[in-house]
Design an enzyme around this catalytic site. Structure first.
Site, PDB file in Angstrom:
ATOM      1  N   CYS A 115      12.956 -13.414  19.942  1.00 29.13           N
ATOM      2  CA  CYS A 115      14.049 -12.471  19.658  1.00 29.13           C
ATOM      3  C   CYS A 115      15.344 -13.172  19.263  1.00 29.13           C
ATOM      4  O   CYS A 115      16.230 -12.550  18.663  1.00 29.13           O
ATOM      5  CB  CYS A 115      14.286 -11.567  20.862  1.00 29.13           C
ATOM      6  SG  CYS A 115      12.860 -10.550  21.253  1.00 29.13           S
ATOM      7  N   HIS A 252      21.530  -8.518  19.810  1.00 32.96           N
ATOM      8  CA  HIS A 252      20.089  -8.267  19.760  1.00 32.96           C
ATOM      9  C   HIS A 252      19.825  -6.947  20.483  1.00 32.96           C
ATOM     10  O   HIS A 252      20.333  -6.715  21.581  1.00 32.96           O
ATOM     11  CB  HIS A 252      19.343  -9.410  20.455  1.00 32.96           C
ATOM     12  CG  HIS A 252      17.894  -9.115  20.669  1.00 32.96           C
ATOM     13  ND1 HIS A 252      17.084  -8.631  19.660  1.00 32.96           N
ATOM     14  CD2 HIS A 252      17.105  -9.210  21.777  1.00 32.96           C
ATOM     15  CE1 HIS A 252      15.861  -8.458  20.140  1.00 32.96           C
ATOM     16  NE2 HIS A 252      15.848  -8.794  21.417  1.00 32.96           N
ATOM     17  N   ASN A 282      13.147  -2.553  20.118  1.00 30.92           N
ATOM     18  CA  ASN A 282      13.386  -3.995  20.040  1.00 30.92           C
ATOM     19  C   ASN A 282      12.504  -4.559  18.920  1.00 30.92           C
ATOM     20  O   ASN A 282      11.286  -4.619  19.066  1.00 30.92           O
ATOM     21  CB  ASN A 282      13.049  -4.633  21.391  1.00 30.92           C
ATOM     22  CG  ASN A 282      13.251  -6.140  21.397  1.00 30.92           C
ATOM     23  OD1 ASN A 282      13.449  -6.762  20.348  1.00 30.92           O
ATOM     24  ND2 ASN A 282      13.195  -6.733  22.580  1.00 30.92           N
TER      25      ASN A 282
HETATM   26  C1  LIG Z   1      11.310  -3.118  31.188  1.00 31.43           C
HETATM   27  C2  LIG Z   1      12.425  -2.355  31.881  1.00 31.43           C
HETATM   28  C3  LIG Z   1      12.918  -1.228  30.964  1.00 31.43           C
HETATM   29  C4  LIG Z   1      11.882  -1.740  33.145  1.00 31.43           C
HETATM   30  O1  LIG Z   1      12.910  -1.096  33.845  1.00 31.43           O
HETATM   31  P1  LIG Z   1      13.044  -1.305  35.413  1.00 31.43           P
HETATM   32  O2  LIG Z   1      14.138  -0.410  35.840  1.00 31.43           O
HETATM   33  O3  LIG Z   1      13.196  -2.771  35.662  1.00 31.43           O
HETATM   34  O4  LIG Z   1      11.680  -0.746  35.917  1.00 31.43           O
HETATM   35  P2  LIG Z   1      10.564  -1.459  36.809  1.00 31.43           P
HETATM   36  O5  LIG Z   1       9.878  -2.522  36.021  1.00 31.43           O
HETATM   37  O6  LIG Z   1      11.184  -1.837  38.113  1.00 31.43           O
HETATM   38  O7  LIG Z   1       9.583  -0.268  37.013  1.00 31.43           O
HETATM   39  C5  LIG Z   1       9.964   0.903  37.731  1.00 31.43           C
HETATM   40  C6  LIG Z   1       8.790   1.837  37.783  1.00 31.43           C
HETATM   41  O8  LIG Z   1       8.565   2.399  36.479  1.00 31.43           O
HETATM   42  C7  LIG Z   1       7.195   2.225  36.121  1.00 31.43           C
HETATM   43  N1  LIG Z   1       7.124   2.071  34.674  1.00 31.43           N
HETATM   44  C8  LIG Z   1       7.131   0.919  33.955  1.00 31.43           C
HETATM   45  N2  LIG Z   1       7.032   1.207  32.656  1.00 31.43           N
HETATM   46  C9  LIG Z   1       6.966   2.561  32.549  1.00 31.43           C
HETATM   47  C10 LIG Z   1       6.874   3.429  31.469  1.00 31.43           C
HETATM   48  N3  LIG Z   1       6.821   3.016  30.185  1.00 31.43           N
HETATM   49  N4  LIG Z   1       6.848   4.761  31.715  1.00 31.43           N
HETATM   50  C11 LIG Z   1       6.902   5.232  32.960  1.00 31.43           C
HETATM   51  N5  LIG Z   1       6.987   4.437  34.037  1.00 31.43           N
HETATM   52  C12 LIG Z   1       7.021   3.104  33.832  1.00 31.43           C
HETATM   53  C13 LIG Z   1       6.763   0.985  36.867  1.00 31.43           C
HETATM   54  O9  LIG Z   1       5.364   0.968  36.999  1.00 31.43           O
HETATM   55  C14 LIG Z   1       7.479   1.157  38.179  1.00 31.43           C
HETATM   56  O10 LIG Z   1       6.748   2.070  38.953  1.00 31.43           O
HETATM   57  P3  LIG Z   1       6.573   1.823  40.544  1.00 31.43           P
HETATM   58  O11 LIG Z   1       7.974   1.852  41.087  1.00 31.43           O
HETATM   59  O12 LIG Z   1       5.724   2.973  40.944  1.00 31.43           O
HETATM   60  O13 LIG Z   1       5.926   0.485  40.662  1.00 31.43           O
HETATM   61  C15 LIG Z   1      13.604  -3.308  32.226  1.00 31.43           C
HETATM   62  O14 LIG Z   1      13.229  -4.186  33.233  1.00 31.43           O
HETATM   63  C16 LIG Z   1      14.054  -4.068  31.040  1.00 31.43           C
HETATM   64  O15 LIG Z   1      14.585  -3.527  30.099  1.00 31.43           O
HETATM   65  N6  LIG Z   1      13.927  -5.422  31.062  1.00 31.43           N
HETATM   66  C17 LIG Z   1      14.289  -6.239  29.939  1.00 31.43           C
HETATM   67  C18 LIG Z   1      13.220  -6.156  28.927  1.00 31.43           C
HETATM   68  C19 LIG Z   1      13.617  -6.725  27.629  1.00 31.43           C
HETATM   69  O16 LIG Z   1      14.637  -6.379  27.090  1.00 31.43           O
HETATM   70  N7  LIG Z   1      12.780  -7.602  27.088  1.00 31.43           N
HETATM   71  C20 LIG Z   1      12.934  -8.157  25.814  1.00 31.43           C
HETATM   72  C21 LIG Z   1      13.999  -9.198  25.818  1.00 31.43           C
HETATM   73  S1  LIG Z   1      14.044  -9.959  24.266  1.00 31.43           S
END
Ligand SMILES: CC(C)(COP(=O)(O)OP(=O)(O)OC[C@H]1O[C@@H](n2cnc3c(N)ncnc32)[C@H](O)[C@@H]1OP(=O)(O)O)[C@@H](O)C(=O)NCCC(=O)NCCS
Length: 325
Positions: A115, A252, A282
Site C-alpha cells: 500500500c 492512503h 482500499n
Molecule cells: C479490520 C478492521 C476494520 C476490524 O475492525 P475491529 O474494530 O478491529 O474489529 P475486530 O477485528 O476486533 O472484530 C470485531 C468483531 O467483528 C467481526 N467481524 C470481522 N469482520 C467482519 C465483517 N466483515 N462483518 C461482520 N463482522 C466482522 C469479528 O469476527 C469480531 O467478532 P467477535 O467479536 O465475535 O470475535 C480494523 O481492525 C481495521 O481497519 N484495521 C486496519 C486494516 C487496514 O487498514 N489494513 C490495510 C492497511 S494498508
C-alpha cells in the site's frame, strides 16, 4: 540558488466498471453494510471482471495522466509501476505499459511496497530526476487486489478494491525554497518485524501459488495511526513547515477511522482531508494517485497548493511526501 525539482505536471486514474456494494458482499460472506460502514467507512469498491488485468487499469491511468500533463509518451524515459498484483511474476508489468505506450527507450520497472508503493515510487522517481539520470517519469500505482482476496474471510475481503492512478513527474529547476513546485521532501520507512501482521500466504518461492491476503486488523490499525503521524511530522520538520501550512492531505485510503484518527492526531481539520475510501475501498498502491486524481479533477487541488501524501502497508512499510502542486 537553482536546484532540481520533480514537478507533478499531470495526474490520471482509472477504475474498473464493475461496482461491488457492501450488500453484494453480504450475499457471499457473513457481513453487513452497517458493520463495514461503521468499522471502515467503505460503502462500495470497484472490481475487475474475468480477464481484466492490472496492466489494463494501469495503461488507462497512464494515458489519462499523460493527457492531463500535455506530455507525449515519447518524452517519458522512466516508468515506475507500484503494484502487488502484477500481470505475471515476471517481466515487470511496467514493461508492458512501456510497450503499450510505444516507448522503446529509458527504463521501466515494478516496485513492491504494497500500500505504500506509490509514495515509495514517487520518492524513487524524484531521486532519479534530481540526480539527472532521467527527465520525465510516469509513476503508476495499479492493483487488481481482488485477485488476492479470500472471499470466505470476512475480516479482509470487505476492505479492498481495484483501480489505478498515475502521475507524470518532470525534472524542472526550482529556487530551492518551499515555494518551489514539485516534491519538496519525502520520507520512507520499513520494519520487517511486522511481516506476519499483513501479508499474502503464497508466492513463487514458498508455495508456487499466488496466495491470499491475511491480516491482524487491530495490530495494523494501531501501528498505522502512530507511524503515519510520525512520518508526517518528519516531513514538516524537514521543510520547517507546520500542519497549518498544508492545503490538502491526500492519505492512503485504508480505513476512514484510521484517516480520522491520523487527522486528529496531527491537528488537521477534516475539510482538508481528501477521502475516497467510501467509494473505492482500499486499492493498495493505487489509492493515493486515485484520490489525487479525484481532488484535482473536482478543482480542490490547484496549482501552488501544498499537498501532503502518506501511506502505510504490509511489511510494514510507510512513508510521506510533501508536494507543491
Ligand atoms: C479490520 C478492521 C476494520 C476490524 O475492525 P475491529 O474494530 O478491529 O474489529 P475486530 O477485528 O476486533 O472484530 C470485531 C468483531 O467483528 C467481526 N467481524 C470481522 N469482520 C467482519 C465483517 N466483515 N462483518 C461482520 N463482522 C466482522 C469479528 O469476527 C469480531 O467478532 P467477535 O467479536 O465475535 O470475535 C480494523 O481492525 C481495521 O481497519 N484495521 C486496519 C486494516 C487496514 O487498514 N489494513 C490495510 C492497511 S494498508
Amino acid at each position: 540558488m537553482s536546484v532540481p525539482r520533480s514537478v507533478i505536471t499531470g495526474v490520471g486514474s482509472y477504475l474498473p466498471k464493475k461496482i461491488v456494494t457492501n450488500d453484494d458482499l453480504s450475499k457471499i460472506v457473513d457481513t453487513s453494510d452497517e458493520w463495514i460502514v461503521e468499522r471502515s467507512g467503505i460503502r462500495q469498491r470497484h472490481m475487475v471482471e474475468d480477464g481484466e488485468k492490472t496492466s489494463d487499469l494501469a495503461l488507462a491511468a497512464a494515458k489519462a495522466a499523460l493527457a492531463n500533463a500535455g506530455v507525449d509518451a515519447q518524452d517519458i524515459d522512466l516508468i515506475i509501476m507500484a503494484t502487488t498484483t502484477p500481470d505475471n511474476t515476471f517481466p515487470a508489468t511496467a514493461t508492458t505499459i512501456q510497450a503499450e505506450l510505444g516507448i522503446h527507450h529509458g527504463a521501466a520497472f515494478d516496485l513492491q511496497a504494497v500500500c505504500s508503493g506509490f509514495v515509495f515510487g514517487l520518492s524513487t522517481a524524484d531521486n532519479f530526476l534530481k540526480a539527472g539520470q532521467f527527465k520525465n517519469a510516469l509513476v503508476i500505482g495499479a492493483e487488481t487486489f481482488s485477485r488476492l482476496l479470500d472471499f470466505e474471510d470476512r475480516t479482509t475481503c470487505v476492505l479492498f478494491g481495484d483501480g489505478a492512478g498515475a502521475v507524470v513527474l518532470q525534472a524542472q529547476e526550482g529556487e530551492g525554497t518551499i515555494e518551489d513546485r514539485g516534491v519538496l521532501t519525502a520520507h520512507l520507512h520499513s520494519d520487517g518485524r511486522h511481516k506476519e501482521k499483513l501479508y499474502v500466504d503464497g508466492g513463487p518461492s514458498s508455495t508456487q501459488s499466488v496466495g491470499h491476503v491475511r491480516m491482524i486488523g487491530r495490530d495494523v490499525f494501531r501501528h498505522a495511526v502512530v507511524n503515519i503521524a510520525d512520518v508526517i511530522n518528519e516531513a514538516l520538520v524537514a521543510t520547517n513547515l507546520t500542519i497549518d501550512d498544508i492545503d490538502w492531505f491526500v492519505p492512503h485510503q485504508a480505513n476512514k477511522r484510521i484517516l480520522d484518527g491520523t487527522a486528529k492526531r496531527i491537528g488537521l481539520p477534516p475539510e482538508k482531508v481528501v477521502m475516497t475510501v467510501g467509494e473505492h475501498g482500499n486499492t493498495s498502491a493505487a489509492s493515493v494517485p486515485l484520490a489525487l486524481s479525484v481532488a484535482v479533477a473536482d478543482g480542490r487541488i490547484k496549482r501552488g497548493d501544498l499537498v501532503l501524501l502518506e501511506a502505510m502497508g504490509g511489511g510494514f512499510t510507510w512513508g510521506s511526501a510533501l508536494v507543491r502542486w
